[in-house]
Every structure is written in structure tokens, then in C-alpha cells.
Design a protein around this motif. Structure first.
Motif, mmCIF file in Angstrom:
data_model
loop_
_atom_site.group_PDB
_atom_site.id
_atom_site.type_symbol
_atom_site.label_atom_id
_atom_site.label_comp_id
_atom_site.label_asym_id
_atom_site.label_seq_id
_atom_site.Cartn_x
_atom_site.Cartn_y
_atom_site.Cartn_z
ATOM 1 N N GLU A 247 49.343 -4.182 24.302
ATOM 2 C CA GLU A 247 50.287 -3.671 25.281
ATOM 3 C C GLU A 247 51.332 -3.777 26.292
ATOM 4 O OE1 GLU A 247 51.476 1.287 25.228
ATOM 5 O OE2 GLU A 247 49.831 0.411 25.924
ATOM 6 N N VAL A 248 53.286 -4.275 25.560
ATOM 7 C CA VAL A 248 53.649 -4.156 27.012
ATOM 8 C C VAL A 248 54.587 -3.458 27.325
ATOM 9 C CG1 VAL A 248 55.822 -5.745 27.470
ATOM 10 C CG2 VAL A 248 54.035 -7.195 26.180
ATOM 11 N N LEU A 249 55.126 -2.543 28.354
ATOM 12 C CA LEU A 249 55.499 -1.803 28.640
ATOM 13 C C LEU A 249 56.801 -1.854 29.505
ATOM 14 C CD1 LEU A 249 52.965 0.769 29.279
ATOM 15 C CD2 LEU A 249 53.955 0.244 26.751
ATOM 16 N N GLY A 250 57.785 -1.613 30.063
ATOM 17 C CA GLY A 250 58.960 -2.052 30.050
ATOM 18 C C GLY A 250 59.580 -3.181 29.712
ATOM 19 N N GLU A 251 60.359 -4.409 30.744
ATOM 20 C CA GLU A 251 60.887 -5.473 30.563
ATOM 21 C C GLU A 251 60.283 -6.054 30.087
ATOM 22 O OE1 GLU A 251 64.256 -6.378 33.367
ATOM 23 O OE2 GLU A 251 64.333 -3.756 34.318
ATOM 24 N N ARG A 252 59.912 -6.451 28.755
ATOM 25 C CA ARG A 252 59.111 -7.426 28.234
ATOM 26 C C ARG A 252 60.081 -8.730 28.324
ATOM 27 N NH1 ARG A 252 56.910 -7.773 22.999
ATOM 28 N NH2 ARG A 252 56.313 -9.950 22.088
ATOM 29 N N GLU A 253 60.986 -9.049 28.533
ATOM 30 C CA GLU A 253 61.634 -10.021 28.927
ATOM 31 C C GLU A 253 61.175 -10.800 30.081
ATOM 32 O OE1 GLU A 253 64.560 -12.728 31.617
ATOM 33 O OE2 GLU A 253 64.289 -10.967 31.525
ATOM 34 N N LEU A 254 61.017 -10.115 31.207
ATOM 35 C CA LEU A 254 60.280 -10.250 32.068
ATOM 36 C C LEU A 254 58.826 -11.121 32.229
ATOM 37 C CD1 LEU A 254 60.536 -10.796 35.778
ATOM 38 C CD2 LEU A 254 60.057 -8.675 35.816
ATOM 39 N N LEU A 255 57.935 -10.666 31.227
ATOM 40 C CA LEU A 255 56.994 -11.726 31.173
ATOM 41 C C LEU A 255 56.578 -12.432 30.936
ATOM 42 C CD1 LEU A 255 53.780 -11.002 31.549
ATOM 43 C CD2 LEU A 255 53.961 -9.411 29.405
ATOM 44 N N GLU A 256 57.547 -12.265 29.521
ATOM 45 C CA GLU A 256 58.226 -13.764 28.917
ATOM 46 C C GLU A 256 59.058 -14.758 29.630
ATOM 47 O OE1 GLU A 256 60.857 -12.008 26.017
ATOM 48 O OE2 GLU A 256 59.835 -11.993 24.590
ATOM 49 N N PHE A 257 60.401 -14.741 30.979
ATOM 50 C CA PHE A 257 60.196 -15.368 31.697
ATOM 51 C C PHE A 257 59.072 -16.033 32.403
ATOM 52 C CE2 PHE A 257 61.507 -15.486 36.053
ATOM 53 C CZ PHE A 257 62.714 -16.830 36.689
ATOM 54 N N TRP A 258 58.063 -15.330 33.057
ATOM 55 C CA TRP A 258 57.243 -15.613 33.387
ATOM 56 C C TRP A 258 55.994 -16.477 32.966
ATOM 57 C CZ3 TRP A 258 54.360 -15.083 38.215
ATOM 58 C CH2 TRP A 258 52.827 -15.994 38.257
ATOM 59 N N LEU A 259 56.221 -16.096 31.819
ATOM 60 C CA LEU A 259 54.415 -17.276 30.341
ATOM 61 C C LEU A 259 55.215 -18.752 30.585
ATOM 62 C CD1 LEU A 259 53.878 -13.647 28.152
ATOM 63 C CD2 LEU A 259 52.749 -15.418 30.156
ATOM 64 N N GLU A 260 57.040 -18.571 30.666
ATOM 65 C CA GLU A 260 57.299 -19.604 29.979
ATOM 66 C C GLU A 260 57.636 -20.171 31.030
ATOM 67 O OE1 GLU A 260 61.183 -18.488 29.484
ATOM 68 O OE2 GLU A 260 61.086 -17.869 27.164
ATOM 69 N N ARG A 261 57.403 -19.995 32.381
ATOM 70 C CA ARG A 261 57.083 -21.397 33.847
ATOM 71 C C ARG A 261 55.456 -21.468 34.622
ATOM 72 N NH1 ARG A 261 61.449 -18.657 32.614
ATOM 73 N NH2 ARG A 261 63.870 -20.097 32.255
ATOM 74 N N ALA A 262 55.035 -20.263 33.876
ATOM 75 C CA ALA A 262 53.727 -20.292 34.901
ATOM 76 C C ALA A 262 52.602 -21.287 34.036
ATOM 77 C CB ALA A 262 53.546 -18.847 35.233
ATOM 78 N N THR A 263 53.350 -22.500 34.341
ATOM 79 C CA THR A 263 52.334 -23.638 34.142
ATOM 80 C C THR A 263 51.571 -24.231 35.125
ATOM 81 O OG1 THR A 263 53.773 -25.254 33.708
ATOM 82 C CG2 THR A 263 54.039 -23.507 32.058
ATOM 83 N N PHE A 264 51.197 -25.644 34.230
ATOM 84 C CA PHE A 264 50.713 -26.683 35.015
ATOM 85 C C PHE A 264 51.340 -27.944 35.124
ATOM 86 C CE2 PHE A 264 46.042 -25.074 34.161
ATOM 87 C CZ PHE A 264 45.988 -25.818 35.286
ATOM 88 N N GLY A 265 52.847 -27.163 35.236
ATOM 89 C CA GLY A 265 54.034 -28.103 35.386
ATOM 90 C C GLY A 265 54.200 -29.561 34.049
#
Length: 265
Positions: A247-265
Motif C-alpha cells: 500500500e502506498v500512501l501519500g506522494e507515490r511519485e516520490l517513492l518512484e523517484f527513489w526506486l529509479e535512482r537507488a541502484t547499484f550504479g
């Protein structure tokens, strides 16, 4: 953040290898594409995982002070031929025994080349625990089977991921994690199942150039809620955010922003 005891990691690596072996001997289709790692078949994923364990085993056993090229690791590619579950199972069994024995013998403080600012065998015990834990999720999802992981391991995997993001922001100028800045933005991870021995909530502040995070319940810009295993897999991009377990509550876009950039490079 305090990590788990060294022996706990060694025990978990042995446990996870056993679960991977059980998957191999269950009759799973080794040629199936892994949805979360679409460049690999299930067999290629298992060979990659075992090869990584053998690479670490060699570095820890030799107390390497610089990175050993993967092509110099004996047996890292796996057994000869493809599609032989017996050979693959035997190779995984030998791999697990080797790496666990070497890590136990070394202890957490043995000096070994590493990254993320940690240069000891303890780093590799922890890193390989979560490497194999997440790749077992990849393998299990590919086989269409249910997946669970112990709460202390799941929570520590989230801790380690946040520490890696911190390290990348501080030291890797070209890493996408450097873009993870959103003044006033924050993320809350909230495990909803009963984990009495584990504080399974996190608050991540994106206000500065390097994230600040801590365990605990705090209101944030966006929250990701669900059972701890599902939160772990969602945060590692193994489950989509619209999965029924999450369940995602609040600004989903911010979580997507994180998931796109938090990687092993």
C-alpha cells in the motif's frame, strides 16, 4: 546502524543456499526467464549467485587487499554443460560449504578488500547474505513459488541498502543516487505484520545531499506499507508498487523517484 552477529550471517548464507538447492531439485524449469532479472534464465541467475559466493570465498580466504578479477576464480562459472539439475545442485552445495567455512574461519575482523568503506570479512558475510537472499527471491518468483525471509534478515537488508545509498551519495559522483535529493521530501517504510523482536519501520529524509535515515515510526511525504517481506521486495524493486501486498500512501511519485535512482550504479 548495528549489523547482526557474524555467525548469524554465516548461518543464513548456509540456509539460503539450501533453499536454492531445494528449488533446483524440485523440478523447476531452469530455462525460464527471471522476470525481475530479464536478461537471465533461472539457471544463469543461480550460476551468477554461486559465482559471486565463490569470488568472495577466494578473496576472504586469501585475505586479498585488492579486488580479484572474477575470471581468476576457480569454478565460478558453475558446472560444465547446461540444464543438469544434479550437477548444478552439487556445485551449489560445494559453493555454500566453501564460503561458509571460510567466513567462519576468518571471523568478522579479518582484513579483506571491500567497498562501501568497509574492509573486512564481516562486510562480505553481510553483503553475501543479502545478495543471496534477494536473488533467491528472484529465483522463487521465477518459479512461481511463495517467498519468505526471517524478519531480522529482511530488516537488516533494508538497513544495508540504505547504507549503500549513503555511501554512493558520498563517494560516487556519477551514481544516480546522487540525484536523491528532495527538500521537504521523506519516505516511511512500515511493516504491518507482527515482528515483536524487530523494529521494522524506517524514516528516510531526502532534504540534504546525503540521505538521513533511522528506524522508527514518523509521518513522511510518502509511506510504503505491507508485510515486512513485501516491503523488502518492493524497496528492492522485486515487487511492483501496485502489488496487492503493498500500500502506498501519500506522494507515490516520490517513492518512484527513489526506486529509479537507488541502484547499484
Amino acid at each position: 546502524m548495528t549489523s547482526l552477529p557474524h555467525d548469524r550471517y554465516c548461518d543464513e548464507i548456509a540456509h539460503q543456499v539450501g533453499l536454492l538447492r531445494a528449488l533446483v531439485t524440485s523440478g523447476a524449469d531452469l530455462s525460464v526467464t527471471v522476470p525481475t532479472c530479464p536478461d537471465w534464465s533461472l539457471e544463469q541467475l543461480l550460476r551468477h549467485t554461486g559465482g559471486a559466493l565463490r569470488w568472495v570465498e577466494l578473496m576472504v580466504r586469501t585475505r586479498a587487499q585488492e579486488e580479484i578479477p572474477e575470471e581468476k576464480v576457480p569454478g565460478a562459472d558453475g558446472p560444465e554443460g547446461e540444464g543438469d539439475p544434479v550437477a548444478l545442485d552439487n556445485w551449489l552445495a560445494e559453493t555454500g560449504e566453501m564460503v561458509v567455512a571460510t567466513l567462519r574461519e576468518a571471523g568478522p575482523d579479518a582484513k579483506v578488500w571491500g567497498w562501501a568503506g568497509v574492509f573486512n570479512a564481516g562486510f562480505w558475510a553481510r553483503r553475501m547474505t543479502h545478495e543471496i537472499t534477494i536473488h533467491r527471491a528472484d529465483a522463487t518468483l521465477a518459479a512461481g513459488l511463495p517467498y519468505e525471509v526471517a524478519p531480522d534478515i529482511a530488516a537488516d537488508a533494508i538497513d544495508e541498502w540504505l547504507e549503500i545509498v549513503e555511501w554512493a551519495q558520498r563517494t560516487l559522483p556519477d551514481d544516480p543516487a546522487r540525484e536523491l535529493r528532495r527538500p521537504g521530501g521523506s519516505i516511511h517504510l512500515h511493516a504491518t505484520d507482527n515482528t515483536p523482536d524487530v523494529d521494522a519501520e524506517w524514516f528516510i529524509d531526502l532534504a540534504e545531499d546525503v540521505i538521513a535515515w533511522r528506524r522508527g515510526h514518523e509521518k513522511a511525504t510518502v509511506a510504503l506499507r505491507g508485510p515486512l517481506t513485501a516491503v523488502l521486495l518492493g524497496f528492492y524493486r522485486r515487487l511492483p508498487l501496485d502489488s496487492p501486498e503493498l500500500e502506498v500512501l501519500g506522494e507515490r511519485e516520490l517513492l518512484e523517484f527513489w526506486l529509479e535512482r537507488a541502484t547499484f550504479g
